[in-house]
Motif scaffolding. Structure first.
Motif, PDB file in Angstrom:
ATOM      1  N   GLU A 184      -1.791 -14.441  92.167  1.00 23.97           N
ATOM      2  CA  GLU A 184      -1.678 -15.687  92.764  1.00 23.97           C
ATOM      3  C   GLU A 184      -2.073 -16.939  91.561  1.00 23.97           C
ATOM      4  O   GLU A 184      -1.209 -17.856  91.423  1.00 23.97           O
ATOM      5  CB  GLU A 184      -2.753 -16.112  94.117  1.00 23.97           C
ATOM      6  N   ALA A 185      -3.179 -16.706  91.069  1.00 20.53           N
ATOM      7  CA  ALA A 185      -3.261 -17.548  89.872  1.00 20.53           C
ATOM      8  C   ALA A 185      -2.396 -17.662  88.831  1.00 20.53           C
ATOM      9  O   ALA A 185      -2.189 -18.656  88.287  1.00 20.53           O
ATOM     10  CB  ALA A 185      -4.932 -17.303  89.381  1.00 20.53           C
ATOM     11  N   ALA A 186      -2.081 -16.581  88.191  1.00 16.89           N
ATOM     12  CA  ALA A 186      -1.031 -16.401  87.521  1.00 16.89           C
ATOM     13  C   ALA A 186       0.504 -16.996  87.779  1.00 16.89           C
ATOM     14  O   ALA A 186       1.113 -17.693  86.918  1.00 16.89           O
ATOM     15  CB  ALA A 186      -0.691 -14.831  86.841  1.00 16.89           C
ATOM     16  N   ALA A 187       0.537 -16.910  88.960  1.00 17.99           N
ATOM     17  CA  ALA A 187       1.912 -17.537  89.520  1.00 17.99           C
ATOM     18  C   ALA A 187       1.911 -18.919  89.487  1.00 17.99           C
ATOM     19  O   ALA A 187       3.089 -19.551  89.511  1.00 17.99           O
ATOM     20  CB  ALA A 187       1.883 -16.823  90.917  1.00 17.99           C
ATOM     21  N   ARG A 188       0.797 -19.503  89.450  1.00 19.37           N
ATOM     22  CA  ARG A 188       0.618 -21.047  89.565  1.00 19.37           C
ATOM     23  C   ARG A 188       1.185 -21.420  88.167  1.00 19.37           C
ATOM     24  O   ARG A 188       1.404 -22.639  88.123  1.00 19.37           O
ATOM     25  CB  ARG A 188      -0.747 -21.482  89.748  1.00 19.37           C
ATOM     26  N   CYS A 189       1.345 -20.600  87.109  1.00 13.61           N
ATOM     27  CA  CYS A 189       1.694 -21.249  85.820  1.00 13.61           C
ATOM     28  C   CYS A 189       3.287 -21.363  86.049  1.00 13.61           C
ATOM     29  O   CYS A 189       3.943 -21.633  84.904  1.00 13.61           O
ATOM     30  CB  CYS A 189       1.316 -20.047  84.876  1.00 13.61           C
ATOM     31  N   ASP A 201       7.015 -22.250  87.913  1.00 13.48           N
ATOM     32  CA  ASP A 201       7.767 -23.153  88.880  1.00 13.48           C
ATOM     33  C   ASP A 201       8.559 -22.276  89.947  1.00 13.48           C
ATOM     34  O   ASP A 201       8.534 -21.014  89.743  1.00 13.48           O
ATOM     35  CB  ASP A 201       8.526 -24.230  88.297  1.00 13.48           C
ATOM     36  N   ALA A 202       9.311 -22.821  90.958  1.00 11.91           N
ATOM     37  CA  ALA A 202      10.250 -22.332  91.872  1.00 11.91           C
ATOM     38  C   ALA A 202      11.123 -21.305  91.194  1.00 11.91           C
ATOM     39  O   ALA A 202      11.627 -20.377  91.989  1.00 11.91           O
ATOM     40  CB  ALA A 202      10.474 -23.386  92.989  1.00 11.91           C
ATOM     41  N   ASP A 203      11.592 -21.678  90.163  1.00 14.93           N
ATOM     42  CA  ASP A 203      12.609 -20.847  89.295  1.00 14.93           C
ATOM     43  C   ASP A 203      11.960 -19.909  88.497  1.00 14.93           C
ATOM     44  O   ASP A 203      12.952 -19.297  87.680  1.00 14.93           O
ATOM     45  CB  ASP A 203      13.625 -21.934  88.666  1.00 14.93           C
ATOM     46  N   ASP A 204      11.001 -19.632  88.660  1.00 15.94           N
ATOM     47  CA  ASP A 204      10.251 -18.613  87.693  1.00 15.94           C
ATOM     48  C   ASP A 204      10.347 -18.965  86.387  1.00 15.94           C
ATOM     49  O   ASP A 204      10.446 -18.023  85.548  1.00 15.94           O
ATOM     50  CB  ASP A 204      11.010 -17.224  87.962  1.00 15.94           C
ATOM     51  N   VAL A 205      10.283 -20.026  86.071  1.00 17.19           N
ATOM     52  CA  VAL A 205      10.222 -20.697  84.528  1.00 17.19           C
ATOM     53  C   VAL A 205       8.460 -20.839  84.328  1.00 17.19           C
ATOM     54  O   VAL A 205       7.873 -21.679  84.877  1.00 17.19           O
ATOM     55  CB  VAL A 205      11.014 -21.778  84.443  1.00 17.19           C
ATOM     56  N   LEU A 206       8.159 -20.440  83.223  1.00 21.17           N
ATOM     57  CA  LEU A 206       6.829 -20.590  82.673  1.00 21.17           C
ATOM     58  C   LEU A 206       6.440 -22.131  82.312  1.00 21.17           C
ATOM     59  O   LEU A 206       7.211 -22.739  81.547  1.00 21.17           O
ATOM     60  CB  LEU A 206       6.437 -20.089  81.588  1.00 21.17           C
ATOM     61  N   LEU A 207       5.670 -22.759  83.402  1.00 19.15           N
ATOM     62  CA  LEU A 207       5.235 -24.109  82.941  1.00 19.15           C
ATOM     63  C   LEU A 207       4.073 -24.317  81.901  1.00 19.15           C
ATOM     64  O   LEU A 207       4.112 -25.162  81.335  1.00 19.15           O
ATOM     65  CB  LEU A 207       4.932 -24.872  84.248  1.00 19.15           C
ATOM     66  N   ARG A 208       3.210 -23.295  82.110  1.00 14.44           N
ATOM     67  CA  ARG A 208       2.115 -23.702  81.097  1.00 14.44           C
ATOM     68  C   ARG A 208       1.514 -22.185  80.860  1.00 14.44           C
ATOM     69  O   ARG A 208       1.742 -21.248  81.844  1.00 14.44           O
ATOM     70  CB  ARG A 208       1.020 -24.707  81.817  1.00 14.44           C
ATOM     71  N   TRP A 209       0.840 -21.859  79.604  1.00 12.00           N
ATOM     72  CA  TRP A 209       0.280 -20.915  79.453  1.00 12.00           C
ATOM     73  C   TRP A 209      -0.995 -20.664  80.005  1.00 12.00           C
ATOM     74  O   TRP A 209      -1.729 -21.580  79.864  1.00 12.00           O
ATOM     75  CB  TRP A 209       0.164 -20.549  78.096  1.00 12.00           C
ATOM     76  N   PRO A 210      -1.481 -19.406  80.543  1.00  7.05           N
ATOM     77  CA  PRO A 210      -2.564 -19.580  81.373  1.00  7.05           C
ATOM     78  C   PRO A 210      -3.760 -19.442  80.546  1.00  7.05           C
ATOM     79  O   PRO A 210      -3.783 -18.963  79.345  1.00  7.05           O
ATOM     80  CB  PRO A 210      -2.726 -18.163  82.211  1.00  7.05           C
ATOM     81  N   PRO A 229       4.542 -10.621  81.328  1.00  7.55           N
ATOM     82  CA  PRO A 229       5.029  -9.702  80.508  1.00  7.55           C
ATOM     83  C   PRO A 229       5.233 -10.048  78.977  1.00  7.55           C
ATOM     84  O   PRO A 229       5.071 -11.107  78.726  1.00  7.55           O
ATOM     85  CB  PRO A 229       6.336  -9.618  81.198  1.00  7.55           C
ATOM     86  N   VAL A 230       5.177  -8.978  78.262  1.00  5.75           N
ATOM     87  CA  VAL A 230       5.263  -9.351  76.606  1.00  5.75           C
ATOM     88  C   VAL A 230       6.464 -10.013  76.388  1.00  5.75           C
ATOM     89  O   VAL A 230       6.498 -10.805  75.570  1.00  5.75           O
ATOM     90  CB  VAL A 230       5.315  -7.834  76.110  1.00  5.75           C
ATOM     91  N   GLU A 231       7.654  -9.867  77.176  1.00  2.00           N
ATOM     92  CA  GLU A 231       8.846 -10.976  76.829  1.00  2.00           C
ATOM     93  C   GLU A 231       8.480 -12.238  77.097  1.00  2.00           C
ATOM     94  O   GLU A 231       9.170 -12.930  76.193  1.00  2.00           O
ATOM     95  CB  GLU A 231       9.985 -10.405  77.672  1.00  2.00           C
ATOM     96  N   THR A 232       7.591 -12.575  77.826  1.00  2.00           N
ATOM     97  CA  THR A 232       7.330 -14.086  77.865  1.00  2.00           C
ATOM     98  C   THR A 232       6.622 -14.485  76.496  1.00  2.00           C
ATOM     99  O   THR A 232       6.875 -15.656  76.180  1.00  2.00           O
ATOM    100  CB  THR A 232       6.270 -14.151  78.849  1.00  2.00           C
ATOM    101  N   VAL A 233       5.836 -13.691  76.160  1.00  2.00           N
ATOM    102  CA  VAL A 233       4.993 -14.126  75.010  1.00  2.00           C
ATOM    103  C   VAL A 233       6.167 -14.290  73.614  1.00  2.00           C
ATOM    104  O   VAL A 233       6.030 -14.952  72.822  1.00  2.00           O
ATOM    105  CB  VAL A 233       3.917 -13.226  74.484  1.00  2.00           C
ATOM    106  N   VAL A 234       7.032 -13.323  73.466  1.00  2.00           N
ATOM    107  CA  VAL A 234       8.035 -13.088  72.731  1.00  2.00           C
ATOM    108  C   VAL A 234       8.907 -14.423  72.561  1.00  2.00           C
ATOM    109  O   VAL A 234       9.197 -14.808  71.560  1.00  2.00           O
ATOM    110  CB  VAL A 234       8.715 -12.038  72.528  1.00  2.00           C
TER     111      VAL A 234
END
Length: 98
Positions: A63-68, A70-79, A89-94
């Protein structure tokens, strides 16, 4: 006259040792030597075994990681916490710029 069973054992003056017999049997089974046969069987056993359960899911971390996102599953901020970064997932970092 050599028969169908003539081979390495017929030419020898003494009986082969146990390692030589293992290697002969392994080659007859299609392997290079006994070590190759043994490694192949060990790998087959490891790969056919059922994977061990990974443990329980910590839904608070999820749940804490999901807060990073938005509703479209776009990364808003790095935890900021490492234990939350491990869930991404590693793809996010790449795909991150920079």
């Amino acid at each position: 006259m050599p028969g169908p069973s003539s081979g390495k054992l017929d030419v020898r003056s003494e009986a082969p040792g146990h390692v030589e017999i293992l290697n002969i049997l392994s080659r007859a089974a299609g392997f290079r030597n006994y070590q190759h046969l043994k490694a192949s069987r060990a790998a087959e056993t490891r790969l056919s075994a059922a994977p061990e359960p990974q443990g329980q899911v910590d839904f608070r971390r999820v749940e804490a990681a999901a807060r990073c996102f938005d509703a479209d599953d776009v990364l808003l901020r790095w935890p900021g916490k490492t234990n939350l970064q491990e869930l991404l997932p590693v793809e996010t970092v790449v795909l991150l710029p920079g």
